[in-house]
Design a protein around this motif. Sequence first.
Motif, PDB file in Angstrom:
ATOM      1  N   ARG A  75      47.635  31.902  -9.104  1.00  0.00           N
ATOM      2  CA  ARG A  75      46.343  32.596  -9.032  1.00  0.00           C
ATOM      3  C   ARG A  75      46.557  34.080  -9.305  1.00  0.00           C
ATOM      4  O   ARG A  75      47.499  34.679  -8.793  1.00  0.00           O
ATOM      5  N   GLU A  76      45.658  34.649 -10.101  1.00  0.00           N
ATOM      6  CA  GLU A  76      45.807  36.040 -10.536  1.00  0.00           C
ATOM      7  C   GLU A  76      45.986  36.996  -9.358  1.00  0.00           C
ATOM      8  O   GLU A  76      46.841  37.884  -9.387  1.00  0.00           O
ATOM      9  N   GLN A  77      45.208  36.810  -8.301  1.00  0.00           N
ATOM     10  CA  GLN A  77      45.257  37.747  -7.176  1.00  0.00           C
ATOM     11  C   GLN A  77      46.564  37.637  -6.384  1.00  0.00           C
ATOM     12  O   GLN A  77      46.903  38.541  -5.623  1.00  0.00           O
ATOM     13  N   ASN A  78      47.298  36.521  -6.558  1.00  0.00           N
ATOM     14  CA  ASN A  78      48.577  36.361  -5.858  1.00  0.00           C
ATOM     15  C   ASN A  78      49.752  36.933  -6.652  1.00  0.00           C
ATOM     16  O   ASN A  78      50.869  37.008  -6.135  1.00  0.00           O
ATOM     17  N   MET A  79      49.521  37.291  -7.905  1.00  0.00           N
ATOM     18  CA  MET A  79      50.588  37.707  -8.807  1.00  0.00           C
ATOM     19  C   MET A  79      51.344  38.930  -8.260  1.00  0.00           C
ATOM     20  O   MET A  79      50.756  39.859  -7.731  1.00  0.00           O
ATOM     21  N   ILE A  80      52.669  38.868  -8.396  1.00  0.00           N
ATOM     22  CA  ILE A  80      53.545  39.950  -7.934  1.00  0.00           C
ATOM     23  C   ILE A  80      54.000  40.743  -9.156  1.00  0.00           C
ATOM     24  O   ILE A  80      54.493  40.169 -10.128  1.00  0.00           O
ATOM     25  N   LEU A  81      53.813  42.065  -9.118  1.00  0.00           N
ATOM     26  CA  LEU A  81      54.242  42.932 -10.227  1.00  0.00           C
ATOM     27  C   LEU A  81      55.565  43.584  -9.838  1.00  0.00           C
ATOM     28  O   LEU A  81      55.617  44.534  -9.059  1.00  0.00           O
ATOM     29  N   TYR A  82      56.647  43.062 -10.389  1.00  0.00           N
ATOM     30  CA  TYR A  82      58.007  43.497 -10.039  1.00  0.00           C
ATOM     31  C   TYR A  82      58.607  44.249 -11.225  1.00  0.00           C
ATOM     32  O   TYR A  82      58.981  43.636 -12.231  1.00  0.00           O
ATOM     33  N   GLY A  83      58.632  45.566 -11.136  1.00  0.00           N
ATOM     34  CA  GLY A  83      59.212  46.375 -12.204  1.00  0.00           C
ATOM     35  C   GLY A  83      58.581  46.120 -13.560  1.00  0.00           C
ATOM     36  O   GLY A  83      59.262  46.087 -14.579  1.00  0.00           O
ATOM     37  N   GLY A  84      57.273  45.889 -13.587  1.00  0.00           N
ATOM     38  CA  GLY A  84      56.572  45.632 -14.835  1.00  0.00           C
ATOM     39  C   GLY A  84      56.561  44.174 -15.261  1.00  0.00           C
ATOM     40  O   GLY A  84      55.980  43.826 -16.291  1.00  0.00           O
ATOM     41  N   ILE A  85      57.205  43.291 -14.481  1.00  0.00           N
ATOM     42  CA  ILE A  85      57.254  41.859 -14.799  1.00  0.00           C
ATOM     43  C   ILE A  85      56.271  41.115 -13.887  1.00  0.00           C
ATOM     44  O   ILE A  85      56.243  41.340 -12.677  1.00  0.00           O
ATOM     45  N   ASN A  86      55.469  40.234 -14.469  1.00  0.00           N
ATOM     46  CA  ASN A  86      54.546  39.417 -13.680  1.00  0.00           C
ATOM     47  C   ASN A  86      55.265  38.187 -13.139  1.00  0.00           C
ATOM     48  O   ASN A  86      55.846  37.415 -13.899  1.00  0.00           O
ATOM     49  N   ILE A  87      55.217  38.040 -11.827  1.00  0.00           N
ATOM     50  CA  ILE A  87      55.832  36.873 -11.173  1.00  0.00           C
ATOM     51  C   ILE A  87      54.749  36.148 -10.387  1.00  0.00           C
ATOM     52  O   ILE A  87      54.012  36.763  -9.605  1.00  0.00           O
ATOM     53  N   PHE A  88      54.657  34.833 -10.596  1.00  0.00           N
ATOM     54  CA  PHE A  88      53.675  34.038  -9.863  1.00  0.00           C
ATOM     55  C   PHE A  88      54.368  33.347  -8.694  1.00  0.00           C
ATOM     56  O   PHE A  88      55.295  32.553  -8.889  1.00  0.00           O
ATOM     57  N   PRO A  89      53.936  33.651  -7.465  1.00  0.00           N
ATOM     58  CA  PRO A  89      54.620  33.101  -6.283  1.00  0.00           C
ATOM     59  C   PRO A  89      54.610  31.586  -6.221  1.00  0.00           C
ATOM     60  O   PRO A  89      55.511  30.983  -5.643  1.00  0.00           O
ATOM     61  N   GLU A  90      53.581  30.968  -6.817  1.00  0.00           N
ATOM     62  CA  GLU A  90      53.487  29.504  -6.748  1.00  0.00           C
ATOM     63  C   GLU A  90      54.713  28.817  -7.354  1.00  0.00           C
ATOM     64  O   GLU A  90      55.141  27.767  -6.867  1.00  0.00           O
ATOM     65  N   GLU A  91      55.278  29.404  -8.407  1.00  0.00           N
ATOM     66  CA  GLU A  91      56.458  28.814  -9.028  1.00  0.00           C
ATOM     67  C   GLU A  91      57.641  28.803  -8.057  1.00  0.00           C
ATOM     68  O   GLU A  91      58.372  27.812  -7.946  1.00  0.00           O
ATOM     69  N   ILE A  92      57.810  29.901  -7.331  1.00  0.00           N
ATOM     70  CA  ILE A  92      58.908  30.008  -6.374  1.00  0.00           C
ATOM     71  C   ILE A  92      58.649  29.097  -5.177  1.00  0.00           C
ATOM     72  O   ILE A  92      59.561  28.435  -4.667  1.00  0.00           O
ATOM     73  N   GLU A  93      57.397  29.040  -4.735  1.00  0.00           N
ATOM     74  CA  GLU A  93      57.036  28.154  -3.622  1.00  0.00           C
ATOM     75  C   GLU A  93      57.320  26.691  -3.971  1.00  0.00           C
ATOM     76  O   GLU A  93      57.799  25.928  -3.118  1.00  0.00           O
ATOM     77  N   ASN A  94      57.008  26.311  -5.199  1.00  0.00           N
ATOM     78  CA  ASN A  94      57.257  24.920  -5.622  1.00  0.00           C
ATOM     79  C   ASN A  94      58.732  24.562  -5.549  1.00  0.00           C
ATOM     80  O   ASN A  94      59.095  23.446  -5.176  1.00  0.00           O
ATOM     81  N   VAL A  95      59.592  25.518  -5.896  1.00  0.00           N
ATOM     82  CA  VAL A  95      61.035  25.276  -5.826  1.00  0.00           C
ATOM     83  C   VAL A  95      61.488  25.177  -4.378  1.00  0.00           C
ATOM     84  O   VAL A  95      62.160  24.213  -3.973  1.00  0.00           O
ATOM     85  N   LEU A  96      61.124  26.160  -3.564  1.00  0.00           N
ATOM     86  CA  LEU A  96      61.575  26.183  -2.167  1.00  0.00           C
ATOM     87  C   LEU A  96      61.043  24.987  -1.380  1.00  0.00           C
ATOM     88  O   LEU A  96      61.724  24.483  -0.473  1.00  0.00           O
ATOM     89  N   SER A  97      59.834  24.518  -1.711  1.00  0.00           N
ATOM     90  CA  SER A  97      59.263  23.387  -0.975  1.00  0.00           C
ATOM     91  C   SER A  97      60.027  22.081  -1.201  1.00  0.00           C
ATOM     92  O   SER A  97      59.888  21.134  -0.434  1.00  0.00           O
ATOM     93  N   LEU A  98      60.839  22.045  -2.262  1.00  0.00           N
ATOM     94  CA  LEU A  98      61.639  20.853  -2.538  1.00  0.00           C
ATOM     95  C   LEU A  98      62.856  20.745  -1.626  1.00  0.00           C
ATOM     96  O   LEU A  98      63.456  19.676  -1.506  1.00  0.00           O
ATOM     97  N   HIS A  99      63.242  21.875  -0.994  1.00  0.00           N
ATOM     98  CA  HIS A  99      64.402  21.838  -0.101  1.00  0.00           C
ATOM     99  C   HIS A  99      64.061  20.994   1.124  1.00  0.00           C
ATOM    100  O   HIS A  99      63.011  21.185   1.753  1.00  0.00           O
ATOM    101  N   PRO A 100      64.912  20.050   1.493  1.00  0.00           N
ATOM    102  CA  PRO A 100      64.577  19.118   2.581  1.00  0.00           C
ATOM    103  C   PRO A 100      64.367  19.781   3.939  1.00  0.00           C
ATOM    104  O   PRO A 100      63.711  19.193   4.809  1.00  0.00           O
ATOM    105  N   ASP A 101      64.922  20.989   4.151  1.00  0.00           N
ATOM    106  CA  ASP A 101      64.776  21.647   5.449  1.00  0.00           C
ATOM    107  C   ASP A 101      63.687  22.719   5.449  1.00  0.00           C
ATOM    108  O   ASP A 101      63.612  23.539   6.371  1.00  0.00           O
ATOM    109  N   VAL A 102      62.837  22.733   4.427  1.00  0.00           N
ATOM    110  CA  VAL A 102      61.699  23.654   4.379  1.00  0.00           C
ATOM    111  C   VAL A 102      60.423  22.859   4.639  1.00  0.00           C
ATOM    112  O   VAL A 102      60.081  21.952   3.891  1.00  0.00           O
ATOM    113  N   GLU A 103      59.731  23.204   5.727  1.00  0.00           N
ATOM    114  CA  GLU A 103      58.466  22.536   6.048  1.00  0.00           C
ATOM    115  C   GLU A 103      57.307  23.166   5.287  1.00  0.00           C
ATOM    116  O   GLU A 103      56.459  22.470   4.727  1.00  0.00           O
ATOM    117  N   GLU A 104      57.260  24.503   5.303  1.00  0.00           N
ATOM    118  CA  GLU A 104      56.210  25.238   4.601  1.00  0.00           C
ATOM    119  C   GLU A 104      56.786  26.552   4.107  1.00  0.00           C
ATOM    120  O   GLU A 104      57.688  27.123   4.723  1.00  0.00           O
TER     121      GLU A 104
END
Length: 488
Positions: A384-413
């Motif tokens: 979502r546009e409003q969630n976008m992180i601007l890191y040194g001029g680079i657009n990062i979408f948190p949802e992509e990182i959340e999707n990866v971390l949520s796959l770890h078996p010891d991560v609930e949320e």
Amino acid sequence: MGNITGMYKTFAKVCPDKIAIQTNHQQISYQKWDELINQTANWLHSLRSENKTIGILLPNDIPFLQFFAGASRAGWIAVPYDLKWKINELEKRVMLSQPSIIISTREIHSQIQQRIPNVMILEDSLKEMSQFNPATVVETEENLPFYIGFTSGTTGKPKAFVRSQDSWVASFNCSRFDFELDESEQALILGALFHSHFLYGAISTLYLGGTVFLLEKFSPIEAISSITMFPVTTVYVVPTMVEALLKQEVQVDKSIKIISSGAKWSERSKIKIRIMFPNMTMYEFYGASELSFITVLSDRDGIKKAVTVGKPCHGVEVQIRRSNQELAQQNETGKIYVRSKLMINGYFDRHERAIHPIQDNEGWATVHDMGYFDEDGFLYIVGREQNMILYGGINIFPEEIENVLSLHPDVEEVAVIGLFDSYWGQIVTAAVKGKASQLELKRYCKMHLSSYKIPRKWFFLNEMPYTTSGKIARAELINQIESEVASD
């Protein structure tokens, strides 16, 4: 296009004894259902309200659907309220929606009568309406507003939206074409009818002439029992319910369809649910409260295009636009715009008693999700546009990182946010609920993400803050973490 109750009379004549709704303690035929809706509509007509708006504060049961459908037939607007809301949360939404009456149980009435006006007791209302004509009802105008719902996004501040009859009647075509549903469906509704996914599942099944099996409240044990005991063919779920079902560690060989929103599905869950239900057919959809159905991922496509949200639903147009409003190319990320007959009329302004539309002059609307189409026409959601992180001029979408971390078996949320940094602008920060360590999660991220997307700060929480609709309240989470950082 008609009324969402328009087919009841036909089914009452063609298959009068067919079960329309079944609960643990009651079942009702289509003939009796049509008569009940007539009586409810005639009772509402008798109240002679100028406002013609009814609030529904009831548990999952036949009366909830009766008042919702009866209001529609009477040309009234129905406003479902959540039994889980605190009294101050309920007050805000009552003020936003301005109902002329609210139907609730005697027990709930005793708890809220000092703060919430115009509450009528369910049992008294049902007794009154039983005296009204069950055979006919006064005709009303077509395509009237019939439903007020609430959306809070990530801020927790509620907004009321208004939906018309035509928008749901058009959506029923999606049920036919995209989910391949018809009058033979035996649909199990696992969640609270307050939530539009489950309310729509029940009302669309009744419009198509199927049977609705209704649980009083979600229980994974009772859900599996209902699937095995009753002739259930279709189950409406959300991903969090699937996680609860998976914990039962059973296998159900029955052939069923599962219809789910596409939000928060992990690849691990998708694999496990196919093991649990080896003969299932899965339909995932991407949508929004304001826009309704946008895309659907069928079972066939879900195998080869698992990370997409599918192709546009029947009668829905989707565009990806750059910031200058030009159309994006294939595989180019931009803002998602939608045009269809399924959308809300707009947001309701209680002060003006006016509806402010969300569409532009050409009928397009957006909820500011970002994504792209691939070369085969499948839509990918980036974030979502409003969630976008601007890191040194680079657009990062948190949802992509959340999707990866949520796959770890010891991560609930997990929730990923951007924290202010004087040099980088914002730095990627992860808030995690679960047993995994920071070192373990960093190593995990290195296996799946570019180095600049790996969180620089980590916070481990016992509980996440939520909006009233059950989403993680990002604004509150950011304030909570910023306060913690400032106190260090």
